[in-house]
Design an enzyme around this catalytic site. Sequence first.
Site, PDB file in Angstrom:
ATOM      1  N   ARG A   3      12.674   2.609  13.744  1.00 43.30           N
ATOM      2  CA  ARG A   3      11.644   1.703  14.262  1.00 43.30           C
ATOM      3  C   ARG A   3      10.560   2.438  15.053  1.00 43.30           C
ATOM      4  NH1 ARG A   3      12.551  -3.685  13.737  1.00 43.30           N
ATOM      5  NH2 ARG A   3      14.645  -4.316  13.089  1.00 43.30           N
ATOM      6  N   THR A  31     -13.238 -11.620   8.814  1.00 44.15           N
ATOM      7  CA  THR A  31     -13.023 -10.225   8.434  1.00 44.15           C
ATOM      8  C   THR A  31     -13.986  -9.340   9.211  1.00 44.15           C
ATOM      9  OG1 THR A  31     -13.103  -8.597   6.628  1.00 44.15           O
ATOM     10  CG2 THR A  31     -14.587 -10.463   6.443  1.00 44.15           C
ATOM     11  N   ASP A  69      11.191   3.152   6.164  1.00 46.14           N
ATOM     12  CA  ASP A  69      11.081   1.705   6.038  1.00 46.14           C
ATOM     13  C   ASP A  69      12.418   1.103   6.447  1.00 46.14           C
ATOM     14  OD1 ASP A  69       8.949  -0.248   4.352  1.00 46.14           O
ATOM     15  OD2 ASP A  69      10.961  -1.077   4.640  1.00 46.14           O
ATOM     16  N   ILE A 111       0.827  -1.207   0.000  1.00 43.95           N
ATOM     17  CA  ILE A 111       0.000   0.000   0.000  1.00 43.95           C
ATOM     18  C   ILE A 111       0.861   1.258   0.000  1.00 43.95           C
ATOM     19  CG2 ILE A 111      -1.770   1.309   1.251  1.00 43.95           C
ATOM     20  CD1 ILE A 111      -2.748  -1.253  -0.230  1.00 43.95           C
ATOM     21  N   CYS A 140      -9.758  -2.163   2.331  1.00 44.09           N
ATOM     22  CA  CYS A 140     -10.195  -2.168   0.938  1.00 44.09           C
ATOM     23  C   CYS A 140     -11.594  -2.764   0.807  1.00 44.09           C
ATOM     24  CB  CYS A 140      -9.202  -2.949   0.079  1.00 44.09           C
ATOM     25  SG  CYS A 140      -8.853  -4.615   0.688  1.00 44.09           S
ATOM     26  N   ASN A 184      -8.234  -4.499  -4.888  1.00 41.97           N
ATOM     27  CA  ASN A 184      -7.984  -4.292  -3.460  1.00 41.97           C
ATOM     28  C   ASN A 184      -6.695  -3.536  -3.172  1.00 41.97           C
ATOM     29  OD1 ASN A 184      -7.588  -7.313  -4.364  1.00 41.97           O
ATOM     30  ND2 ASN A 184      -5.942  -6.911  -2.890  1.00 41.97           N
TER      31      ASN A 184
END
EC number: 1.2.1.12
Length: 343
Positions: free
Chosen positions: A79, A214, A35, A14, A155, A319
Amino acid sequence: MAKLKVGINGFGRIGRLVLRAGINNPNIEFVGINDLVPPDNLAYLLKYDSTHGKLRSQVEAKDDGIVIDGHFIPCVSVRNPAELPWGKLGADYVVESTGLFTDSEGASKHLQAGAKRVIISAPTKDPDRVRTLLVGVNHDLFDPSKDVIVSNASCTTNCLAPIAKVINDNFGLTEGLMTTVHAMTATQPTVDGPSKKDWRGGRGAAQNIIPSSTGAAKAVALVLPELKGKLTGMAFRVPTPDVSVVDLTFKTAKATSYKEICAAMKQASEGSLAGILGYTDEEVVSTDFQGDTHSSIFDAGAGIELNSNFFKVVAWYDNEWGYSNRVVDLMLSMIQKEQLAAV
């Protein structure tokens, strides 16, 4: 409108697709990426995508960032979000796409680091403190004075909510069961392995149709409170890389017909939900929706009617790409309202 300066925390599926969706928008400037993966690998993953193809922009890796069409985006590897240099980088909004900081306490660390607002690209674990906003459904409820952290839900909720809204607004939705047939995601293993909470979820993603839980259907009530307690659902994870489909079986308060439901969906897709809800009556399959930017595409040829109050409807969604475009749309909607409030 002054450019919205955006930082991304977590450059996975994403995170990368939000950047792809917004990189050529003249109203957005990406000012930083966090990241734990080195910039050269991040640049490679951004440039080459097995699902969505090669990025048409020029991408180059530097020791401390990524250059896209001559625009340098610093990359850091921190982090603890509270220690990120968002203030120094001038980030107005941060897209929280690690999947780790989905409650108020975790997401607020970005505010401590100097960001002005946070958009969680996942369902929030803290719905009483973090407002859920979906473009086309309830994004107009954004309050610049209060909503410093918001969630864009999942999504699947983005797909289901416009459909549920049209049904409820026109015919009254008294109860419904949703099934999403969902493409496999990064959390699933390629071969069988242990999975603490969900043993079935530990089975090989490419080999199986996997029943799963879900919260996407229940989460619709966060954006359409009138449907609280009226929807629930489950998922089947299937071995396709992208594009999923929602199957909603429901009862209506008002007697109607499937033809009238289709007409209401078509009208909404051309009017109040244009760009959010799509409509098709063609003989389509899942790959036909890869790269579709809609949250939800109603499939008129796939639904069925049992009687005048009991129906099944089907809606497709990319999605990955559809959702990432909604994150961008939500940020632009928020900053526009924020700037108007400041005048």
